[in-house]
Enzyme design. Structure first.
Site, PDB file in Angstrom:
ATOM      1  N   LYS A 133      38.297  40.314  38.672  1.00  0.00           N
ATOM      2  CA  LYS A 133      37.387  40.886  39.890  1.00  0.00           C
ATOM      3  C   LYS A 133      36.671  42.147  39.195  1.00  0.00           C
ATOM      4  CE  LYS A 133      37.469  42.262  45.060  1.00  0.00           C
ATOM      5  NZ  LYS A 133      36.704  40.801  45.051  1.00  0.00           N
TER       6      LYS A 133
ATOM      7  N   SER B  13      42.245  41.846  52.522  1.00  0.00           N
ATOM      8  CA  SER B  13      41.891  42.794  51.345  1.00  0.00           C
ATOM      9  C   SER B  13      41.993  44.146  51.830  1.00  0.00           C
ATOM     10  CB  SER B  13      40.810  42.658  50.533  1.00  0.00           C
ATOM     11  OG  SER B  13      40.773  40.999  50.155  1.00  0.00           O
TER      12      SER B  13
ATOM     13  N   ARG C  95      41.238  30.254  45.615  1.00  0.00           N
ATOM     14  CA  ARG C  95      40.089  31.190  45.519  1.00  0.00           C
ATOM     15  C   ARG C  95      39.050  30.863  44.548  1.00  0.00           C
ATOM     16  NH1 ARG C  95      38.857  35.786  42.313  1.00  0.00           N
ATOM     17  NH2 ARG C  95      37.778  37.566  43.132  1.00  0.00           N
TER      18      ARG C  95
HETATM   19  C1  LIG Z   1      46.475  39.034  48.518  1.00  0.00           C
HETATM   20  C2  LIG Z   1      45.033  39.045  47.990  1.00  0.00           C
HETATM   21  N1  LIG Z   1      44.549  40.537  48.094  1.00  0.00           N
HETATM   22  C3  LIG Z   1      43.051  40.543  47.748  1.00  0.00           C
HETATM   23  C4  LIG Z   1      42.344  39.588  47.589  1.00  0.00           C
HETATM   24  C5  LIG Z   1      40.822  39.715  47.082  1.00  0.00           C
HETATM   25  O1  LIG Z   1      40.067  38.718  47.853  1.00  0.00           O
HETATM   26  P1  LIG Z   1      38.679  38.373  47.269  1.00  0.00           P
HETATM   27  O2  LIG Z   1      37.992  37.708  48.384  1.00  0.00           O
HETATM   28  O3  LIG Z   1      39.088  38.092  45.949  1.00  0.00           O
HETATM   29  O4  LIG Z   1      37.951  39.730  47.421  1.00  0.00           O
HETATM   30  P2  LIG Z   1      37.347  40.669  48.558  1.00  0.00           P
HETATM   31  O5  LIG Z   1      36.782  39.442  49.472  1.00  0.00           O
HETATM   32  O6  LIG Z   1      38.661  41.135  49.045  1.00  0.00           O
HETATM   33  O7  LIG Z   1      36.263  41.446  47.934  1.00  0.00           O
HETATM   34  C6  LIG Z   1      42.963  38.396  47.520  1.00  0.00           C
HETATM   35  N2  LIG Z   1      41.967  37.176  47.300  1.00  0.00           N
HETATM   36  N3  LIG Z   1      44.067  37.997  47.694  1.00  0.00           N
HETATM   37  C1  LIG Z   2      41.389  38.876  43.825  1.00  0.00           C
HETATM   38  C2  LIG Z   2      41.603  40.097  43.466  1.00  0.00           C
HETATM   39  N1  LIG Z   2      41.670  41.455  44.239  1.00  0.00           N
HETATM   40  C3  LIG Z   2      41.708  42.572  44.116  1.00  0.00           C
HETATM   41  S1  LIG Z   2      42.099  42.268  42.072  1.00  0.00           S
HETATM   42  C4  LIG Z   2      42.007  40.661  42.255  1.00  0.00           C
HETATM   43  C5  LIG Z   2      42.015  39.762  41.132  1.00  0.00           C
HETATM   44  C6  LIG Z   2      43.381  39.802  40.532  1.00  0.00           C
HETATM   45  O1  LIG Z   2      43.487  39.161  39.349  1.00  0.00           O
HETATM   46  P1  LIG Z   2      44.377  39.203  37.774  1.00  0.00           P
HETATM   47  O2  LIG Z   2      45.782  39.052  38.387  1.00  0.00           O
HETATM   48  O3  LIG Z   2      44.013  38.100  37.186  1.00  0.00           O
HETATM   49  O4  LIG Z   2      44.043  40.573  37.478  1.00  0.00           O
END
Ligand SMILES: Cc1ncc(COP(=O)(O)OP(=O)(O)O)c(N)n1
Ligand SMILES: Cc1ncsc1CCOP(=O)(O)O
Ligand SMILES: [Mg+2]
Length: 337
Positions: A267, A238, A169
């Site tokens: 996030k 997600s 990511r």
């Molecule tokens: C396993 C998992 N769950 C949620 C996310 C979040 O995805 P992200 O692209 O960072 O944010 P959104 O596109 O859902 O807004 C993830 N990366 N992995």
């Molecule tokens: C990608 C993402 N989607 C929901 S929370 C999150 C980030 C989680 O990061 P961390 O484990 O450092 O709190």
């Protein structure tokens, strides 16, 4: 010349069938995959029908200069995947030899061996797709990377700790850099027999032959990802509420992320989930789901008591002093359940 050709056909009919028998055993007893086991058996029977006495009588094992030949890679088997891959290659190579040399012996046999070779390729893709989904279902810990300077070292340290599910990511990188990093991470994960998923970008997932893609609510539809990547790849989604979960299940996502459990700087601006939604996920989610958001070793037990059985983390491993040890600690708590 005939005797030499007979010996080649005899040896490679044995080689093809022996390799397939190794695959068949895993399909039958390792995967309980009846269809694959039956296909392996069927192919072995068809090859046996070409193994005439005329070919067998040409065998001269004492005179075979190749019996002493060996290669270190032929001896080492470090994983079931490596064992399966080695024996699939053995059968496919033998079938290619049979196809060529039987052109000088029986063109019908050559044609039959060509068709069988393609069936073995199909067994291979089905086998590893089945394996890919089995690995997803058995993975309790999911590392989502952040763009740390030492990302490759950190991910490898976590893989050495037993991690087998990684998501790349990087929201801000240049595409050229992301493509290069995705390729390196994909190779690294596959070296450790771990799954490699790309966040957001279906095109990058395709380009590096990733095991799948993770899509957020503002990313492409699951159907689009499957159209591009093929039906056998993994597509995750997600979710943060009931509507998103229902949609993810209806569009047949292979797994879902459920978060953020806690607000997190990784996030920013995303509010934490409600317990009501987590309870809904426990009751209704029919695919593997990963709790995500602010999870670390200190709050892991609390997360697990909500009913989550799988977690996804970023900082807890990506910013750990000792990623291998942290990974092992996560897994020891998650697997113990
Ligand atoms: C396993 C998992 N769950 C949620 C996310 C979040 O995805 P992200 O692209 O960072 O944010 P959104 O596109 O859902 O807004 C993830 N990366 N992995
Ligand atoms: C990608 C993402 N989607 C929901 S929370 C999150 C980030 C989680 O990061 P961390 O484990 O450092 O709190
Ligand atoms: Mg996204």
């Amino acid at each position: 010349m005939n005797k030499a050709i007979y010996r080649i056909l005899d040896a490679n009919l044995d080689r093809a069938r022996e390799g397939l028998r190794i695959i068949e055993e895993w399909c039958r007893l390792g995967l309980n995959h009846k269809a694959l086991a039956e296909e392996c058996k069927q192919i072995r029977q068809e090859l046996a029908q070409w193994h005439s006495w005329e070919l067998r009588q040409a065998r001269d094992t004492p005179g075979d200069v190749g019996t002493e030949l060996s290669h270190p890679q032929e001896e080492a088997r470090e994983s079931i995947e490596q064992l399966l891959q080695a024996n699939l290659c053995r059968s496919q190579e033998a079938l290619r030899v049979l196809e060529e040399y039987s052109k000088l012996y029986d063109p019908e046999m050559a044609s039959a061996c060509k068709q069988i070779r393609y069936r073995v390729y199909t067994i291979e893709s089905t086998l590893f797709n089945s394996y890919r989904h089995q690995l997803l279902h058995s993975a309790p810990l999911y590392l989502v990377t952040s763009p740390e300077p030492e990302i490759l070292k950190i991910v490898e340290a976590a893989l050495k700790g037993g991690l087998n599910l990684v998501q790349y990511r990087d929201k801000d990188g240049k595409d050229s850099d992301r493509l290069e990093m995705a390729d390196k991470l994909c190779q690294l994960c596959h070296h450790y027999n771990a799954l490699f998923i790309v966040n957001d970008r279906v095109d990058i997932a395709l380009a590096v032959d990733a095991d799948g893609v993770h899509l957020g609510q503002n990313d492409a539809p699951v159907a689009f990802a499957r159209e591009i990547l093929g039906m056998q790849k993994i597509v995750g989604r997600s979710t943060t509420n009931k509507q998103e979960l229902n949609k993810a299940i209806s569009e047949k996502a292979d797994y879902v992320g459920v978060g953020p459990f806690f607000e997190t700087p990784t996030k920013p601006g995303k509010a934490a989930l409600t317990q009501e939604y987590v309870d809904y996920v426990k009751a209704k989610c029919s695919v593997p789901w990963f709790a995500i958001g602010g999870i670390d070793l200190d709050n892991l037990n609390g997360i697990l008591t909500t009913g989550a059985q799988r977690v996804s983390v970023v900082r807890a491993i990506m910013q750990a002093e000792q990623p291998t040890q942290v990974t092992r600690q996560f897994l020891s708590q998650l697997v113990r359940r």
